[in-house]
Design an enzyme around this catalytic site. Structure first.
Site, PDB file in Angstrom:
ATOM      1  N   ASP B 134     -59.420  51.227 -10.118  1.00 27.30           N
ATOM      2  CA  ASP B 134     -59.953  52.479 -10.075  1.00 27.30           C
ATOM      3  C   ASP B 134     -60.766  53.126  -9.028  1.00 27.30           C
ATOM      4  O   ASP B 134     -60.771  54.239  -8.631  1.00 27.30           O
ATOM      5  CB  ASP B 134     -60.779  52.260 -11.418  1.00 27.30           C
ATOM      6  CG  ASP B 134     -61.174  53.632 -11.924  1.00 27.30           C
ATOM      7  OD1 ASP B 134     -62.446  54.188 -11.387  1.00 27.30           O
ATOM      8  OD2 ASP B 134     -60.722  53.961 -13.125  1.00 27.30           O
ATOM      9  N   TRP B 163     -60.105  56.244 -14.612  1.00 25.72           N
ATOM     10  CA  TRP B 163     -58.575  56.393 -14.206  1.00 25.72           C
ATOM     11  C   TRP B 163     -58.059  55.227 -15.139  1.00 25.72           C
ATOM     12  O   TRP B 163     -56.793  55.131 -15.461  1.00 25.72           O
ATOM     13  CB  TRP B 163     -58.318  56.378 -12.814  1.00 25.72           C
ATOM     14  CG  TRP B 163     -58.998  57.492 -12.341  1.00 25.72           C
ATOM     15  CD1 TRP B 163     -59.808  57.458 -11.158  1.00 25.72           C
ATOM     16  CD2 TRP B 163     -58.972  59.099 -12.673  1.00 25.72           C
ATOM     17  NE1 TRP B 163     -60.332  58.725 -10.769  1.00 25.72           N
ATOM     18  CE2 TRP B 163     -59.834  59.429 -11.728  1.00 25.72           C
ATOM     19  CE3 TRP B 163     -58.241  59.444 -13.780  1.00 25.72           C
ATOM     20  CZ2 TRP B 163     -59.963  60.949 -11.984  1.00 25.72           C
ATOM     21  CZ3 TRP B 163     -58.421  60.808 -13.919  1.00 25.72           C
ATOM     22  CH2 TRP B 163     -59.310  61.375 -12.913  1.00 25.72           C
ATOM     23  N   ASP B 164     -58.785  53.976 -15.219  1.00 22.77           N
ATOM     24  CA  ASP B 164     -58.137  52.714 -15.906  1.00 22.77           C
ATOM     25  C   ASP B 164     -58.099  53.209 -17.427  1.00 22.77           C
ATOM     26  O   ASP B 164     -57.114  52.639 -17.975  1.00 22.77           O
ATOM     27  CB  ASP B 164     -59.287  51.727 -15.747  1.00 22.77           C
ATOM     28  CG  ASP B 164     -59.232  50.887 -14.707  1.00 22.77           C
ATOM     29  OD1 ASP B 164     -58.012  50.864 -14.057  1.00 22.77           O
ATOM     30  OD2 ASP B 164     -60.126  50.436 -13.999  1.00 22.77           O
ATOM     31  N   VAL B 165     -59.084  53.810 -17.844  1.00 22.13           N
ATOM     32  CA  VAL B 165     -58.931  54.172 -19.513  1.00 22.13           C
ATOM     33  C   VAL B 165     -57.831  55.282 -19.478  1.00 22.13           C
ATOM     34  O   VAL B 165     -57.052  54.847 -20.533  1.00 22.13           O
ATOM     35  CB  VAL B 165     -60.410  54.854 -19.908  1.00 22.13           C
ATOM     36  CG1 VAL B 165     -60.263  55.278 -21.149  1.00 22.13           C
ATOM     37  CG2 VAL B 165     -61.622  53.659 -19.556  1.00 22.13           C
TER      38      VAL B 165
END
Lengths: 386, 386
Positions: B134, B163-165
């Site tokens: 991220d 961005w991970d989520v």
């Protein structure tokens, strides 16, 4: 073969505005769903949102509505709303995505009475029905208190509307889960997502809220450091800023090899009685790691640093601006499989993203966003009296 | 009736680490899917990630793995990998979610040869297969250049791993779209999402990249102001910070009524030849709006400001810290339908989030995350030689 159009045959009627709900529709359209956005006469209020093209076309609107069809009706008129309702319940499986409960005749109760297989997907601000937007939700949930440098104690909101984007994706997940359930049972469902719930759920899922409840520890700002591991940004000899993340023992060993600092850190580790190979020790003792790495970056020009970091497979990136990404007609974007050319009326040809979801390695080409009422004739049956 | 368990009957095998892939599994588990996380012997490397409970249990891990089953095997042994492969292809419809391509015998080619209806969902860092996390993706995509106060020109990473989520949710969308396609056609698919694509697609969807390509305009930092509309944070007479967003003409009118500043702004609008009722004018002239509103906040105590803003239905929130949200055993969270009590071994009872997706107004209760190998006996058939 449908190729990447996994959702071919799914029709979604979208009564929406702003980011989350349109993004839900966009995400489905990019997988082949037929998404029909219903707007008031003259166009939805978000059609004028910034940024604008030089001709005054909203690039925000075009970005979030690519590849949809659009109809415009007088949503204050009961007659036109009944045309929308007929559109929703007419034909095959019906799905509505909306962020408004304003008109009961377009609400779940009324429509599902006509079609028990209706899937109705609603975004609200708060779970209690109250209004909220991304920036107010940010304030309510703690992340701005931890964003930015420790020297600037005031909360810093993140610019990316993370909760809007996540909420749009949760809407799509809920919709497709209900669609699977409908295929199994024949029954529709009411799906509801609140923007504030998305933010609080994320804070819970990532452990922030459990930490606050169960430990006495209160997190503080730590700039661009990454919580719980080693991450920091550095500036090279020629003034280029890069972000480095050393997540694993292997990353750490590679960084030592890349910078020639193995002996220095071995001495330091021995003196401190710690092991930098351990993630938590790298985090706890980041204040002694950073100055040594910073020294290496300060005397290394960017080209050399980039080559060295890449060769050692370190996780790193150079900070880029949007201007740089868009430069020369999006030359950098054109290199990426994610992008394709769209010629948006009122804006002109540019590189626009396809879906980030690849299906068997492929994605649908991006399409322009529709103009106000562009698909009225195609989508709506003629009114009875004509 | 399955209630909120829309995905009952869907079994997902998850070979994952960190945020995005586990969040995909969590999201499905919260809708009733049977998610089996496969770990190496001793547990996945992210089982030790911070934050930790006082007993050393990872609250991060428990947060992202609630309600899954967990098995532990020697993933370096071909024999144990063949048990995982058998688990994946055995039984009903099979779905794998993973962030690793390390073992070809657990890859799409091999598994789909055995089961053409296999849905294989893979997260990568970059679309070219390169690694990214991220914080490196953040650096590559322009948002940190626009985050924070104009006086602090260095890029500010956002703390929430947006961005991970988002990638985890895109994985779930792709998976469920492929599941719909499988129900229609009987065929599985390979779904792939790259973390960097998620960030760049979002920048494109929100108009940032079109703006950079098509206009000469280069955005600069504007603190907690909201781009293109009016939003700002203020401090009350007693030092409480609140965020205000005035998105629509109605919000603006309400704010004038709330603060008694209608006459002052009317004079200002006339002098400047603008209309504050217009969103773009509010944004362009925010520097003259802010000082007048700030004056009102500076002389108004929080309790009075809160009552006034709420009565006028302004979009606003008070900045809260995670510590405050977790205070008194999560008393504030307990009030919210999103939360339920979980007694996590090694951590203790606390309020944990359910799904932000409500199904007919309901959600599944949150469950603890599993211990290493907790479900080995339940999930895995005994090896042949026993």
């Amino acid at each position: 073969m449908t190729g990447p159009a996994l959702l071919a045959g799914l029709r979604v009627v979208e009564l929406s505005a702003y980011v989350a709900t349109p993004l839900c529709g966009l995400t489905l359209a990019q997988l082949g769903a037929d998404v029909i956005r219903v707007e008031p006469l003259g166009g939805a209020p978000d059609r004028t949102r910034w940024p604008l093209s030089d001709d005054g076309t909203s690039l925000y609107w075009s970005g979030l509505n690519k590849g949809k069809r659009a109809i415009a009706l007088d949503l204050e008129s009961e007659e036109d709303r009944s045309r929308v309702a007929d559109l929703i319940v007419g034909g095959g499986p019906c799905v509505v995505v909306t962020n408004t409960e304003r008109h009961a005749d377009l609400g779940y109760e009324t429509l599902s009475a006509r079609r028990p297989d209706l899937i109705h997907v609603l975004l609200s601000g708060r779970a209690d029905g109250g209004a909220a937007v991304d920036y107010t939700v940010q304030a309510a949930t703690g992340f701005p208190m931890l964003t930015g440098a420790p020297e600037t104690p005031a909360p810093v909101n993140h610019v990316v509307p993370a909760w809007d984007v996540c909420a749009g994706l949760y809407l799509a997940v809920g919709l497709l889960a209900a669609e699977r359930h409908r295929q199994v049972t024949g029954r529709g469902r009411s799906i509801r997502v609140a923007l504030e719930d998305v933010a609080l759920a994320t804070a819970g899922n990532l452990g922030y809220l459990a930490e606050a409840q169960l430990t006495g520890h209160e997190r503080t700002k730590s700039g661009n450091d990454v919580y719980g591991t080693y991450g920091h940004d550095f500036v090279t000899a020629d003034g280029v800023r890069v972000m480095i993340v050393l997540l694993t023992e292997r990353h750490w060993a590679k960084m030592l090899a890349a910078t020639g600092l193995a002996a220095a850190f071995a001495g330091l580790a021995e003196a401190l009685g710690i092991s930098f190979a351990t993630e938590s020790d790298r985090y706890r003792h980041r204040d002694v790691i950073t100055p040594l790495l910073a020294r290496w970056f300060r005397r290394t020009p960017y080209a050399e640093a980039a080559e060295t970091l890449t060769r050692h497979r370190i996780l790193w990136e150079r900070y880029r601006s949007f201007a740089e990404l868009g430069r020369d007609g999006g030359a950098a974007l054109r290199e990426l499989a994610l992008f394709g050319e769209v010629d948006q009326p009122g804006a002109g040809p540019h590189q626009a993203p396809k879906s980030p979801i690849q299906v068997d390695g492929a994605r649908l080409a991006p399409c322009p966003a529709p103009e106000v009422g562009q698909h009225n004739d195609e989508v709506l049956p003629m009114p009875a009296e004509n």
